[in-house]
Design a protein around this motif. Sequence first.
Motif, PDB file in Angstrom:
ATOM      1  N   SER A 197       0.832  -1.205   0.000  1.00 14.09           N
ATOM      2  CA  SER A 197       0.000   0.000   0.000  1.00 14.09           C
ATOM      3  C   SER A 197       0.864   1.251   0.000  1.00 14.09           C
ATOM      4  CB  SER A 197      -0.915   0.014   1.223  1.00 14.09           C
ATOM      5  OG  SER A 197      -0.146   0.170   2.381  1.00 14.09           O
ATOM      6  N   THR A 198       0.517   2.166  -0.891  1.00 12.30           N
ATOM      7  CA  THR A 198       1.231   3.452  -0.898  1.00 12.30           C
ATOM      8  C   THR A 198       0.376   4.461  -0.151  1.00 12.30           C
ATOM      9  OG1 THR A 198       0.206   3.807  -3.029  1.00 12.30           O
ATOM     10  CG2 THR A 198       2.519   3.162  -3.058  1.00 12.30           C
ATOM     11  N   PRO A 199       1.006   5.330   0.645  1.00 12.18           N
ATOM     12  CA  PRO A 199       0.209   6.297   1.394  1.00 12.18           C
ATOM     13  C   PRO A 199      -0.557   7.212   0.445  1.00 12.18           C
ATOM     14  CG  PRO A 199       2.561   6.818   1.542  1.00 12.18           C
ATOM     15  CD  PRO A 199       2.443   5.521   0.822  1.00 12.18           C
ATOM     16  N   PRO A 200      -1.823   7.567   0.807  1.00 13.90           N
ATOM     17  CA  PRO A 200      -2.597   8.433  -0.092  1.00 13.90           C
ATOM     18  C   PRO A 200      -1.932   9.801  -0.235  1.00 13.90           C
ATOM     19  CG  PRO A 200      -3.678   8.195   2.035  1.00 13.90           C
ATOM     20  CD  PRO A 200      -2.507   7.276   2.049  1.00 13.90           C
ATOM     21  N   ALA A 201      -2.110  10.398  -1.403  1.00 17.92           N
ATOM     22  CA  ALA A 201      -1.511  11.721  -1.630  1.00 17.92           C
ATOM     23  C   ALA A 201      -2.148  12.724  -0.675  1.00 17.92           C
ATOM     24  CB  ALA A 201      -1.754  12.129  -3.076  1.00 17.92           C
ATOM     25  N   ASP A 202      -1.324  13.550  -0.087  1.00 17.13           N
ATOM     26  CA  ASP A 202      -1.823  14.562   0.845  1.00 17.13           C
ATOM     27  C   ASP A 202      -2.236  15.794   0.042  1.00 17.13           C
ATOM     28  OD1 ASP A 202      -2.372  16.314   2.831  1.00 17.13           O
ATOM     29  OD2 ASP A 202      -0.326  16.456   3.607  1.00 17.13           O
ATOM     30  N   SER A 203      -3.545  16.069   0.052  1.00 25.33           N
ATOM     31  CA  SER A 203      -3.994  17.221  -0.735  1.00 25.33           C
ATOM     32  C   SER A 203      -3.588  18.540  -0.069  1.00 25.33           C
ATOM     33  CB  SER A 203      -5.506  17.162  -0.937  1.00 25.33           C
ATOM     34  OG  SER A 203      -6.150  17.014   0.293  1.00 25.33           O
ATOM     35  N   TYR A 204      -3.024  18.434   1.114  1.00 24.34           N
ATOM     36  CA  TYR A 204      -2.559  19.657   1.787  1.00 24.34           C
ATOM     37  C   TYR A 204      -1.030  19.674   1.870  1.00 24.34           C
ATOM     38  CZ  TYR A 204      -7.466  19.579   3.119  1.00 24.34           C
ATOM     39  OH  TYR A 204      -8.831  19.536   3.087  1.00 24.34           O
ATOM     40  N   ASP A 205      -0.388  19.034   0.946  1.00 25.52           N
ATOM     41  CA  ASP A 205       1.073  18.966   0.944  1.00 25.52           C
ATOM     42  C   ASP A 205       1.643  20.382   0.775  1.00 25.52           C
ATOM     43  OD1 ASP A 205       3.721  18.520   0.591  1.00 25.52           O
ATOM     44  OD2 ASP A 205       3.511  17.048  -1.027  1.00 25.52           O
ATOM     45  N   VAL A 206       2.309  20.866   1.807  1.00 22.68           N
ATOM     46  CA  VAL A 206       2.788  22.254   1.746  1.00 22.68           C
ATOM     47  C   VAL A 206       3.849  22.437   0.660  1.00 22.68           C
ATOM     48  CG1 VAL A 206       2.246  22.901   4.114  1.00 22.68           C
ATOM     49  CG2 VAL A 206       4.431  21.810   3.620  1.00 22.68           C
ATOM     50  N   ALA A 207       4.490  21.318   0.285  1.00 24.83           N
ATOM     51  CA  ALA A 207       5.502  21.423  -0.777  1.00 24.83           C
ATOM     52  C   ALA A 207       4.858  21.836  -2.097  1.00 24.83           C
ATOM     53  CB  ALA A 207       6.223  20.087  -0.934  1.00 24.83           C
ATOM     54  N   LYS A 208       3.554  21.555  -2.222  1.00 27.62           N
ATOM     55  CA  LYS A 208       2.874  21.903  -3.482  1.00 27.62           C
ATOM     56  C   LYS A 208       2.155  23.254  -3.392  1.00 27.62           C
ATOM     57  CE  LYS A 208       2.193  17.132  -4.868  1.00 27.62           C
ATOM     58  NZ  LYS A 208       1.263  16.013  -4.791  1.00 27.62           N
ATOM     59  N   MET A 209       2.258  23.879  -2.253  1.00 28.34           N
ATOM     60  CA  MET A 209       1.560  25.164  -2.100  1.00 28.34           C
ATOM     61  C   MET A 209       2.461  26.308  -2.538  1.00 28.34           C
ATOM     62  SD  MET A 209      -0.369  24.759   1.533  1.00 28.34           S
ATOM     63  CE  MET A 209      -1.603  23.484   1.800  1.00 28.34           C
ATOM     64  N   ASP A 210       1.803  27.381  -2.976  1.00 31.89           N
ATOM     65  CA  ASP A 210       2.558  28.571  -3.342  1.00 31.89           C
ATOM     66  C   ASP A 210       2.601  29.476  -2.115  1.00 31.89           C
ATOM     67  OD1 ASP A 210       3.622  30.859  -4.308  1.00 31.89           O
ATOM     68  OD2 ASP A 210       1.940  31.369  -5.627  1.00 31.89           O
TER      69      ASP A 210
END
Lengths: 135, 479
Positions: B20-33
Amino acid sequence: MRVAAAAAGLVLALQALACGYCVEDKIASTYDHAVVMRALEHRHHVAFFHIEGVLPSGEGAGHALAALAESAAGVDKGSVRVSLDTLTLSFAFDPQRSSLGAAQRAVERKLALKKLSLMPLRVMERAADLKMPKN
Amino acid sequence: MKLHHLLLLAGLLSACGQSSTPPADSYDVAKMDLKPMAAKVTSERHKGAFAEGASLSMGAELKPLDASPVKTVRLDTTHKIIEIAPGVKFSAWTFGDQVPGPTVRARVGDRIRFSMTNRSDEPVAAPALTAAPMMHSMDFHAAMVSPQDKYRSIAPGQTIEFEFTLNYPGIFMYHCGTPMILEHIASGMYGAVIVEPRNGYPTKADREYVVVQSEFYAKPAPGKQKVDGAPLYVLDGDRLRAAQPTHTVFNGVHNGMVNNPLPAKPGERVRMYVLNVGPSKTSSFHVVGTIFDRVWIEGNPDNQMRGMQTVLLGSSNSAIVEYLIPEDGSYIMVDHHFANASQGAIGLVSTSAKPPAKDLEHHNMPASATPTDPDAVAGKLAFESKCLACHSVGEGRKLGPDVAGVTKRRSSAWLARWLKEPEKMLQTDPEAMAMLKEHNNIPMPNQSLGDAEIRQYLKYFEWIDQQPAGTVKSSAGGH
């Protein structure tokens, strides 16, 4: 070196202000459009200052401070605005008669009675243009 | 044996970890501007429209999401007279020349390219009656930016521009943040930003409406100025600081969506984006006749609740509520703090409503014909402020009876007593008891009216009944 240190101190002070009130918010607290329009009509400038020191409290303290500032040479009559909440004072002056620095010193001499001094924030030399003061 | 079990357990855990791969974090700060550009302030003034942008909705009905990943939003500030209740012309400060300001609709990851000119110094229809020009600012709760840079106050004539990326889904308030903030919000400087999840909402709605609750604190202008014959109202600072509003409203208008119900059909799923801007009161938002199938607190589907009757919203709290319209009828949205509802926080979603007018804006509506007797005029204003939610004039039954013809059906003494102490009459008076039964056992609330107010109501009712039959209607009588 001393000038650089003083300039750094000013920048730090402005940053410190930003933690509580933005500089522009302080200006907003004493901004009076009628005063600004009247001053600019006569090619006068409007200057905004942070008040340093322990402010007097109680009813009428702001008016007393405004009256004191207004008695200084070079300050346009009826143009002084004071906000005790944001520690801000503003006034209009005639740049042909005195520089911003001279007007500030004249007001500070009056405020010295109350152990208060001023730090310039912005000056408005024309409509819709708040500039960093050049001292 | 023990060792065997342990090895088996370790093997299982290891297998789980691999498969199982961990679900993608929709709040991943790395992807935030989190590094927006610096704001820019100029003395170049916007001209023309006060609000512009394909993502803006001006009224309760929400426009579909604009697909562009960059949304250009322009909301200029103005000072103008608006009508917050029939006959109550209020000196307001606005974003986009309306209260509430236009609703911005966007999606997580979208970039907002915002600009605003402080146009509070521009001449308007009644310049002498509006507040003096002053500094204003914009504070977007949807943004993650330095307030000292982006939310600076600007002087009349200045323009501020800044950009930010939407990192979280939700319904976010925007408001003027210039001190005294309380006064700026209470004067009308607020609105909503709706940020959809990156992949949209998990349900499909048939209707989408935005409802912004807010308070007004109004008093007659000290100079007794008038606008179109009606008294001018200004901000009441004493009431404001004591958090004692005179009007609590949805979408800027007292009983506005009673007079202009929002349409829906039986079987449809309605999605409402509800924002309580306050500035000082809590909302207990409820829709009579249905149950919230889903509530997404703060407008984020990750914060889901099911089967709720009300949603409690503090100042600057929001929620998306979704519900089904079970059958034909008028479904009453209301702040279930009924003191707030009685001040105007009430509206209808109705299966018999006509589609709303393109522009639900209420500002500067012409004053309608009124009686001339001062008592009747006062009674009309009071009636339109307090009673229109439940009663019509000449338009048939609502929650309570139509008041047209009431002075012919009842004596003045009976009506005066009814207005004074309805709860007592419901226990003792056969006519009152019959009327209660006829109106689904919904009792008339005691409005704590004084004798003078009752006299004014009666004068107004008498005036209505002296007009040619059918000529006075609720809509013509006020809004």
